[in-house]
Design a protein around this motif. Structure first.
Motif, short mmCIF file in Angstrom:
data_model
loop_
_atom_site.label_atom_id
_atom_site.label_comp_id
_atom_site.label_asym_id
_atom_site.label_seq_id
_atom_site.Cartn_x
_atom_site.Cartn_y
_atom_site.Cartn_z
N ALA A 68 0.88 -1.43 0.00
CA ALA A 68 0.16 -0.25 0.02
C ALA A 68 0.84 1.00 0.23
CB ALA A 68 -0.68 -0.04 1.59
N CYS A 69 1.99 1.47 0.61
CA CYS A 69 3.02 2.22 0.29
C CYS A 69 3.78 2.46 -0.77
CB CYS A 69 4.15 2.55 1.55
SG CYS A 69 3.97 1.30 2.88
N GLY A 70 4.03 2.23 -1.84
CA GLY A 70 4.15 2.17 -2.97
C GLY A 70 4.26 3.20 -3.94
N GLY A 71 2.22 2.85 -4.13
CA GLY A 71 2.48 3.93 -5.23
C GLY A 71 1.31 5.61 -4.37
N GLY A 72 1.81 6.02 -2.55
CA GLY A 72 1.70 7.37 -1.98
C GLY A 72 0.03 7.40 -1.37
N GLY A 73 -0.21 8.02 -1.03
CA GLY A 73 -1.47 8.56 -0.44
C GLY A 73 -0.95 9.48 0.52
N GLY A 74 -1.60 10.25 1.75
CA GLY A 74 -1.53 11.19 2.18
C GLY A 74 -2.34 12.24 1.65
N GLY A 75 -2.71 11.94 0.66
CA GLY A 75 -4.36 13.16 0.78
C GLY A 75 -5.11 13.12 2.74
N ALA A 76 -6.50 13.54 2.38
CA ALA A 76 -7.24 13.57 3.31
C ALA A 76 -7.70 12.01 3.62
CB ALA A 76 -8.78 14.33 3.17
N PRO A 77 -7.95 11.54 4.89
CA PRO A 77 -8.35 9.95 4.69
C PRO A 77 -9.23 9.93 4.39
CG PRO A 77 -7.58 11.67 7.14
CD PRO A 77 -7.25 12.55 6.08
N GLY A 78 -9.15 8.54 3.66
CA GLY A 78 -10.21 8.00 2.64
C GLY A 78 -10.16 8.34 1.47
N ALA A 79 -9.36 9.69 0.91
CA ALA A 79 -9.12 10.34 -0.46
C ALA A 79 -7.62 8.81 -0.98
CB ALA A 79 -8.58 11.55 -0.53
N GLY A 80 -8.28 8.42 -2.26
CA GLY A 80 -7.43 7.65 -3.24
C GLY A 80 -5.73 8.63 -3.06
N PRO A 81 -4.59 7.92 -3.48
CA PRO A 81 -3.85 8.96 -4.74
C PRO A 81 -4.53 9.13 -6.30
CG PRO A 81 -3.32 6.33 -4.34
CD PRO A 81 -4.97 6.21 -3.89
N THR A 82 -3.55 10.34 -5.78
CA THR A 82 -3.51 10.73 -7.69
C THR A 82 -3.72 10.01 -8.36
OG1 THR A 82 -3.20 12.79 -6.57
CG2 THR A 82 -2.88 12.76 -9.32
N PRO A 83 -4.18 9.51 -9.42
CA PRO A 83 -3.38 8.16 -10.58
C PRO A 83 -2.56 8.67 -11.20
CG PRO A 83 -5.81 9.49 -11.36
CD PRO A 83 -5.03 10.22 -10.23
N ASP A 84 -1.91 7.62 -11.50
CA ASP A 84 -0.48 7.80 -12.73
C ASP A 84 -1.05 8.17 -13.59
OD1 ASP A 84 1.40 7.52 -11.07
OD2 ASP A 84 1.88 5.50 -12.02
N VAL A 85 -0.35 9.21 -15.06
CA VAL A 85 -0.94 9.76 -16.38
C VAL A 85 -0.60 8.33 -17.31
CG1 VAL A 85 -0.25 12.37 -16.49
CG2 VAL A 85 1.47 9.77 -17.03
N PRO A 86 -1.78 8.15 -18.55
CA PRO A 86 -1.11 6.62 -19.29
C PRO A 86 -0.45 6.26 -19.72
CG PRO A 86 -3.84 8.08 -19.75
CD PRO A 86 -3.07 9.02 -18.73
N ALA A 87 0.28 5.47 -19.98
CA ALA A 87 1.56 5.07 -20.43
C ALA A 87 2.18 6.14 -21.53
CB ALA A 87 1.76 3.35 -20.76
N ASP A 88 3.34 6.55 -20.76
CA ASP A 88 3.57 7.75 -21.82
C ASP A 88 5.25 6.05 -22.77
OD1 ASP A 88 5.60 8.96 -23.38
OD2 ASP A 88 6.17 10.26 -21.74
N THR A 89 4.28 6.02 -24.19
CA THR A 89 4.96 5.23 -25.11
C THR A 89 6.21 5.50 -26.36
OG1 THR A 89 3.38 6.05 -27.27
CG2 THR A 89 3.02 4.12 -25.80
N SER A 90 6.82 7.39 -25.79
CA SER A 90 7.74 7.81 -26.37
C SER A 90 8.70 7.24 -26.30
CB SER A 90 8.18 9.36 -26.06
OG SER A 90 8.13 9.46 -24.36
N PRO A 91 9.96 6.90 -26.54
CA PRO A 91 11.68 6.12 -26.10
C PRO A 91 12.00 6.74 -24.79
CG PRO A 91 11.63 7.29 -28.53
CD PRO A 91 10.39 8.02 -27.94
N TRP A 92 11.43 7.90 -24.16
CA TRP A 92 11.46 8.10 -22.69
C TRP A 92 10.85 8.44 -21.72
CZ3 TRP A 92 12.10 11.38 -27.45
CH2 TRP A 92 11.21 11.95 -27.32
N GLY A 93 9.64 7.39 -22.29
CA GLY A 93 8.69 7.27 -21.17
C GLY A 93 8.71 6.54 -20.43
N LEU A 94 8.15 6.35 -19.83
CA LEU A 94 8.01 5.40 -18.02
C LEU A 94 6.35 4.75 -18.51
CD1 LEU A 94 9.92 6.59 -15.27
CD2 LEU A 94 10.82 5.40 -16.95
N ARG A 95 6.82 3.53 -18.06
CA ARG A 95 5.44 3.05 -18.06
C ARG A 95 5.45 1.82 -16.27
NH1 ARG A 95 5.75 -2.22 -19.38
NH2 ARG A 95 7.53 -3.54 -19.82
#
Length: 697
Positions: free
Chosen positions: A27-54
């Motif tokens: 549960a700690c990997g993706g973060g969190g830390g907003g108000a209790p009960g609020a989910g973490p901000t989602p990542d953007v869709p996968a970046d398909t550029s040569p420098w992108g991360l997925r």
């Protein structure tokens, strides 16, 4: 201290089974830390550029790391520093209103984004990181002293101290003062000494690096108390604090003793068996709380990979957020595979710059590919909520000095401005000589060589990528940033402007108009002798530049070669962007003189008192003529003394006045890299790498 459970974004790791711990840590990997009960901000869709991360999975990351660790090409290990020598290194504020104190704080790149330093003050107490005794080689003592208003020259009032609970081999490197919560966060590191530049790019030197954090309560005025200690595997790349969250960026390389990463022949059956049995969870960095069992710092499900990296690396970059306000431990972490060599943070975003190329070396400096580029990865921050937002790519690299790389980047209104250079090797004050390289160029298209020594790129977050919004030079504004043979020195982004200094003989300071990210332009240019290493904003219209003066003897090459001289402090009026001017200057010492601030931007103190800015900086003064001196520009002067140089800037009159210097209480010549100073009311306090001297301003 108890470990507070606030699932889904905390990490309660003690007093439970390993299986349960692994489930909770996920549960700690993706973060969190907003108000209790609020989910973490989602990542953007996968970046398909040569420098992108997925995003990846446990199985996907396992496959990646097995392939990376199975590489037998010794070219990735480039230098002798790639041997596992890390084992030997790790043997086991602005002015206040209402009559309150006016004091200098840590010199920061971005307001509101605190940086670790050796001394910190809240205007009442002074905390310092010091050696516990004579002959000690590691700073492990946290010392608290009080400021005394009884006299202008009053020394600090002795207080209490605490032996920090760092592990054997761990040395303290910086502290944070969290005044709101009456605590200090001390950072400790064990690993390679990055004074050797080429080791930075050799992955196996990171294998046994460790980073520790000691949280110390300062609530009692007489007894500092350890609250909690954290031990993480990985070398610290950088740290920052925003409010109640401490952010760390760590670089680690998996330790697998059974593998010989330098093998030049195929893998043995035994090595193959080890590789096939490895799981990602065994290779990720770990966390130990208060000496407890090591558990994963980050989960594979919170990691990303870069599919099109030219060299598949087992390096792991981990971004960690630690909640300083929690009674028990709470953290969040994200990671991605691949190295990173620069770190910049605003109050809302964290950027990591890396390359998809390997390196050759010229002496102690890396040789960059002739047509290389730099990838930039963005993470949005909101407390423990750490979300990947996309990646971009810029032509060139961020320079040869690790201390200055963060200043090559700056964010304003969501736009990231990046200054790069394209020189392949460090040329100092002489035009660099081209170095042949066979490195693969990790770009989607060939980048034509450019004549401009520096290049500006502006990136904006768009649809999951960092898209290029504007750049300089361009077709509409082809003026180069710098002259042929010059290299990039100081750079600073402030609001809608950028300032940069290139240098070979003169110091061309460029003022960049960045108000329109799609149409950046050079607003003005100033040429003066010498160069600036750092630029400090004193007001909206005045910059303070600190670097070296320079003189040419006219006998070298094309006559543009220069010998650097004494330390130069320059006051630059930028009220008219089209006509910047040097309003005043002060030259300290002769050729050979050095200043702490030229190595670390924390080595200068700035205090605003009404319409005056007081400046103090430790200096190793070289002003004694050598035997046989001829008066030539190349004469190197002998050491004279160590002093704290003091200057005053009149903001209205734009003048720079030298005040009598404070002479060091330590008689011998010494390394001043770790000296600091604090200006408080009408007092000046000089931290001489652990020894203090106080005086009236």
């Amino acid at each position: 201290m108890p470990i507070q459970s606030t699932f889904p974004f905390c990490c309660p790791l003690r007093g439970i089974t390993l299986a349960a711990a692994l489930l909770l840590v996920s549960a700690c990997g993706g973060g969190g830390g907003g108000a209790p009960g609020a989910g973490p901000t989602p990542d953007v869709p996968a970046d398909t550029s040569p420098w992108g991360l997925r995003a990846t999975t446990e199985a996907g990351l396992t496959t990646w790391l097995r392939e990376a660790l199975g590489a037998t090409d010794p070219a990735y290990m480039r230098t002798p520093w790639a041997l596992n020598i890390a084992a030997a290194a790790d043997a086991t504020a602005p002015a206040a209103a209402g009559g309150q104190a006016v004091f200098s704080g840590t010199t920061l790149q971005e307001a509101g984004v605190d940086e670790a330093d050796l001394i910190k003050s809240d205007g009442t107490a002074v905390f310092s990181l010091e050696f516990a005794g004579a002959g000690e080689s590691a700073r492990k003592l946290l010392r608290r002293q009080r400021l005394d208003p009884s006299a202008a020259d009053a020394p600090l009032i002795p207080g209490d101290s605490l032996q920090l609970p760092f592990s054997a081999g761990v040395r303290g490197t910086g502290i944070y003062l969290d005044s709101d919560r009456q605590q200090v966060a001390a950072i400790g590191e064990a690993g390679f000494d990055w004074g050797i530049y080429d080791a930075w790019f050799a992955p196996r030197t990171w294998e046994q690096s460790v980073t520790e954090v000691a949280l110390v309560s300062a609530a009692s005025p007489t007894a500092l108390q350890t609250r909690r200690t954290l031990r993480m595997t990985g070398q610290l790349i950088g740290s920052r604090r925003v409010g109640a969250t401490l952010y760390l960026v760590l670089r680690s390389y998996p330790q697998v003793p059974a593998l010989d990463a330098l093998a030049s022949t195929g893998k043995t059956p035994a090595m193959e068996a080890v590789l096939n049995s490895l799981q990602a969870s065994q290779l990720l960095p770990t966390l130990s709380i208060d000496g407890g069992a090591a558990t994963p710092l980050v989960q594979a499900s919170a990691c990303l990979v870069q599919d099109q990296n030219a060299v598949k690396s087992a390096d792991i970059i981990t971004v960690v957020g630690i909640d300083l306000a929690a009674a028990g431990h709470r953290h969040a972490a994200r990671c991605f595979t691949g190295g990173t060599e620069a770190f910049y943070m605003s109050d809302r975003s964290l950027y990591l710059a890396t390359t998809r190329n390997t390196y050759q070396y010229s002496g102690a400096f890396p040789v960059y590919p002739a047509q290389g580029s730099t990838d930039v990865h963005k993470f949005a921050l909101n407390g423990l909520d750490i979300a990947y937002r996309g990646s971009g790519n810029v032509t060139g690299h961020l320079g040869f000095d690790q201390n200055r790389k963060s200043f090559r980047m700056g964010e304003h209104n969501g736009a990231l401005r990046v200054i790069t250079q394209t020189d392949e090797v460090w040329g100092g004050w002489i035009r660099p000589v081209a170095v042949a390289t066979t490195e693969a160029v990790a770009t989607t298209a060939t980048v034509a060589p450019i004549e401009s020594p520096a290049r500006l790129t502006i990136l904006l977050e768009r649809n999951g990528t960092l898209a290029k919004a504007g750049e300089l030079p361009n077709a509409a504004h082809p003026q180069p940033l710098g002259k042929p043979g010059e290299q990039l020195y100081a750079s600073r982004f402030i609001g809608n402007r950028g300032y940069l200094v290139t240098y070979r003989l003169t110091d061309p300071l460029y003022v960049l108009d960045l108000s329109n990210p799609a149409d950046p332009r050079v607003a003005g240019e100033l040429e003066v002798s010498g160069y600036s290493d750092y630029l400090f904003p004193l007001s909206e219209t005045l910059l303070l530049g600190v670097g070296k003066d320079a003189l040419s003897d006219g006998s070298q090459g094309d006559g543009r070669f220069a010998w650097y001289q004494g330390v130069k402090v320059s006051l630059i009026d930028v009220s008219d962007a089209a006509r910047p001017r040097e309003a005043a200057r002060s030259i300290i010492g002769r050729r050979g003189t050095d200043a702490t601030v030229l190595r670390d931007h924390h080595g200068i103190a700035l205090q605003t008192v009404g319409g005056t800015v007081r400046v103090s900086l430790p200096v190793s003064l070289h002003d004694t003529p050598p035997s046989g001196a001829t008066g030539a520009a190349s004469d190197y002067y002998q050491y004279t003394r160590t002093e704290l140089r003091k200057l005053e800037v009149n903001l209205g009159a734009q003048t720079l006045t030298t005040r009598p210097a404070l002479t060091s209480s330590l008689p011998a010549q010494r390394d001043i890299s770790f000296d600091r100073s604090l200006l408080w009311n009408n007092q000046v306090h000089w931290y001489q790498n652990g020894s203090w001297r106080s005086a009236a301003w």
